[in-house]
Scaffold this motif. Structure first.
Motif, PDB file in Angstrom:
ATOM      1  N   PRO B  80       0.827  -1.205   0.000  1.00  0.00           N
ATOM      2  CA  PRO B  80       0.000   0.000   0.000  1.00  0.00           C
ATOM      3  C   PRO B  80       0.862   1.256   0.000  1.00  0.00           C
ATOM      4  O   PRO B  80       1.860   1.330   0.724  1.00  0.00           O
ATOM      5  N   ALA B  81       0.483   2.204  -0.830  1.00  0.00           N
ATOM      6  CA  ALA B  81       1.172   3.493  -0.851  1.00  0.00           C
ATOM      7  C   ALA B  81       0.277   4.492  -1.544  1.00  0.00           C
ATOM      8  O   ALA B  81      -0.728   4.134  -2.156  1.00  0.00           O
ATOM      9  N   ARG B  82       0.664   5.727  -1.472  1.00  0.00           N
ATOM     10  CA  ARG B  82      -0.110   6.800  -2.084  1.00  0.00           C
ATOM     11  C   ARG B  82       0.362   6.952  -3.535  1.00  0.00           C
ATOM     12  O   ARG B  82       1.074   7.890  -3.867  1.00  0.00           O
ATOM     13  N   TYR B  83      -0.071   6.019  -4.380  1.00  0.00           N
ATOM     14  CA  TYR B  83       0.363   6.044  -5.768  1.00  0.00           C
ATOM     15  C   TYR B  83      -0.345   7.150  -6.545  1.00  0.00           C
ATOM     16  O   TYR B  83      -1.396   7.644  -6.147  1.00  0.00           O
ATOM     17  N   ASP B  84       0.231   7.509  -7.673  1.00  0.00           N
ATOM     18  CA  ASP B  84      -0.361   8.477  -8.593  1.00  0.00           C
ATOM     19  C   ASP B  84      -1.775   8.008  -8.956  1.00  0.00           C
ATOM     20  O   ASP B  84      -1.958   6.907  -9.486  1.00  0.00           O
ATOM     21  N   GLN B 157      -5.882   7.633   0.927  1.00  0.00           N
ATOM     22  CA  GLN B 157      -5.352   7.768  -0.429  1.00  0.00           C
ATOM     23  C   GLN B 157      -4.403   6.636  -0.812  1.00  0.00           C
ATOM     24  O   GLN B 157      -3.695   6.715  -1.817  1.00  0.00           O
ATOM     25  N   ASN B 158      -4.403   5.571  -0.023  1.00  0.00           N
ATOM     26  CA  ASN B 158      -3.495   4.463  -0.286  1.00  0.00           C
ATOM     27  C   ASN B 158      -4.156   3.335  -1.065  1.00  0.00           C
ATOM     28  O   ASN B 158      -5.261   2.906  -0.739  1.00  0.00           O
ATOM     29  N   TYR B 159      -3.461   2.892  -2.091  1.00  0.00           N
ATOM     30  CA  TYR B 159      -3.897   1.775  -2.913  1.00  0.00           C
ATOM     31  C   TYR B 159      -2.753   0.765  -2.956  1.00  0.00           C
ATOM     32  O   TYR B 159      -1.613   1.086  -2.591  1.00  0.00           O
ATOM     33  N   SER B 160      -3.049  -0.446  -3.409  1.00  0.00           N
ATOM     34  CA  SER B 160      -1.988  -1.447  -3.533  1.00  0.00           C
ATOM     35  C   SER B 160      -2.282  -2.386  -4.686  1.00  0.00           C
ATOM     36  O   SER B 160      -3.445  -2.712  -4.948  1.00  0.00           O
ATOM     37  N   ILE B 161      -1.213  -2.834  -5.345  1.00  0.00           N
ATOM     38  CA  ILE B 161      -1.361  -3.937  -6.298  1.00  0.00           C
ATOM     39  C   ILE B 161      -1.666  -5.194  -5.471  1.00  0.00           C
ATOM     40  O   ILE B 161      -1.058  -5.433  -4.415  1.00  0.00           O
ATOM     41  N   LEU B 162      -2.609  -5.964  -5.928  1.00  0.00           N
ATOM     42  CA  LEU B 162      -2.925  -7.258  -5.337  1.00  0.00           C
ATOM     43  C   LEU B 162      -2.811  -8.257  -6.475  1.00  0.00           C
ATOM     44  O   LEU B 162      -3.594  -8.209  -7.411  1.00  0.00           O
TER      45      LEU B 162
END
Lengths: 272, 272
Positions: B80-84, B157-162
């Protein structure tokens, strides 16, 4: 007596998060008379408007000549039943296809859409409040959740149509947005049969007491249905607006709180 | 010493529901060297196979030259991070686009797919067991849930690749399917560098002790990753198979429990 002058402002009732909840009617983003035909010109216009808005937004869209067309062909309804699984596959896939076209248009216009199928925040026909609140968190964070009427799994072999209009009521009641706007393919709610004037403002009492022209009811759409969902939302204390989505400037005005042409469903004061 | 003869049967360990969990690797359903290019011939072959199977199935697919391509461009990872947010929109939309192509192929071949974005049964990176069990109910009812590696909202605002491979482990551990099959674009796990033979069977001990040729690691895929997820699943007591998805007959044999060519990751007896 409902007034019929053509423009007005929306009272700003709630500024909880400035959240705006928008419905893109199937009749606006598709050509309803031609199966599986998106109205790309309209999608692109609306996408540019969405990209210009700097407030938290959630978009719900309808099925139009995609999902709605197929749901009629496969005789599917807004009640759980053991529908033909081929129909379930086809309706669901067509809604995803339409959603993808809208989302692609939004991305191309510089918006930051994030597609959310309704099963993310609904368990069958039951809302999952925590997941609905997460939609608001996504919106507040700068992306635009885009969800849609769909065919959802309920239990075992039972599925049900869940309309975009019903989703609007569910999301509005859970999130109490500051504005709720239905984009339709007409200028608003027309008065008595034969009139060219739209009704400027209605509420529960005036609607029940008057005679309005009714468009043909389809499975999940139709002006009647929108007014009824709008009245339910207004009963939560939120003003609801019907505006012509094929006239993008009016949409922008409605979103921005400027004078606009359309029909306002005046909220009721919330009780206790 | 792992044996290297070319075919074998899968032990039938669990017949809880006869559920089969299948991964369609991104390298199988897309051309990885060419951005946004689906391998429609392969999708169509696999679709015909799926349509012919009369057992409960769940399909997970990877991103290949769709989502994986974009996640690399936007430097997104399985944390998880605040990606673009533009990257979030683009990766998510590309996965939906690929999913839609696969689902359309499945429908055309007579299968009954039901697309399920992972956020339906995942809350960020946490599985929602009740919703995962619902996937099995959908499969037992005759439709085929099709889910996929994705970019998911985690919080604020955090998303992650799953990754699709991580989803395979999550679903396998929750549902204890009778078979878990990874479709890859090679014949199986190759032995020491330079060999043309695939390894017929491995388990945790033999894998850790040997030297195997490794394909280039990408963000979420790669043979190494699949073997590692496969070992985790095997630790739950389920046999895991790697088979070449570009050779449809092998896929059919693996699904049907016939002799097939590929690599078996032998399950461990479950403790306690």
């Amino acid at each position: 007596m409902p007034s019929t002058s053509s423009s007005h402002k929306i009272d700003v009732r709630k500024e909880r998060s400035g959240l705006i909840l928008l419905k893109f009617g199937g009749s606006v983003i598709t050509f309803k008379e031609k199966p599986l035909s998106p109205n790309m010109e309209c999608i692109n216009h609306l996408s540019r408007i969405i990209a210009s808005i700097d407030k938290p937004l959630i978009i719900v869209h309808g099925g139009g000549s995609f999902g709605h067309y197929w749901s009629v062909k496969y005789e599917m309804h807004t009640k759980p039943a053991r529908y033909d699984l081929k129909g379930v596959s086809v309706v669901h896939e067509s809604m995803i296809a339409l959603n993808e076209l809208l989302v692609k248009g939004l991305i191309e216009s510089g918006a930051k859409p994030y597609s959310v199928m309704p099963s993310v925040f609904m368990h069958g026909l039951e809302p999952i409040v925590k997941r609905i609140e997460e939609l608001e968190a996504i919106a507040v964070g700068g992306a635009v959740p885009v969800t849609f009427g769909d065919i959802v799994h309920v239990a075992e072999q039972n599925y049900s149509i869940l309309s975009g209009d019903a989703l609007m009521t569910i999301l509005a009641e859970a999130l109490l947005p500051s504005k709720v706007i239905f984009l339709v393919n007409v200028d608003g709610l027309y008065g008595d049969v034969g009139t060219q004037n739209i009704i400027r403002e209605i509420n529960y009492e005036t609607y029940k007491s008057a005679t309005f022209s009714k468009t043909t009811l389809d499975v999940t759409g139709g002006m009647n249905r929108k007014i009824e969902e709008g009245l339910k939302i207004a009963a939560s204390g939120i003003d609801v607006v019907l505006v012509n989505g094929l006239k993008p400037q009016r949409v922008l005005n409605a979103i921005n709180g400027c004078d606009f042409e359309g029909t306002l469903i005046r909220h009721e004061e919330r009780r206790g």
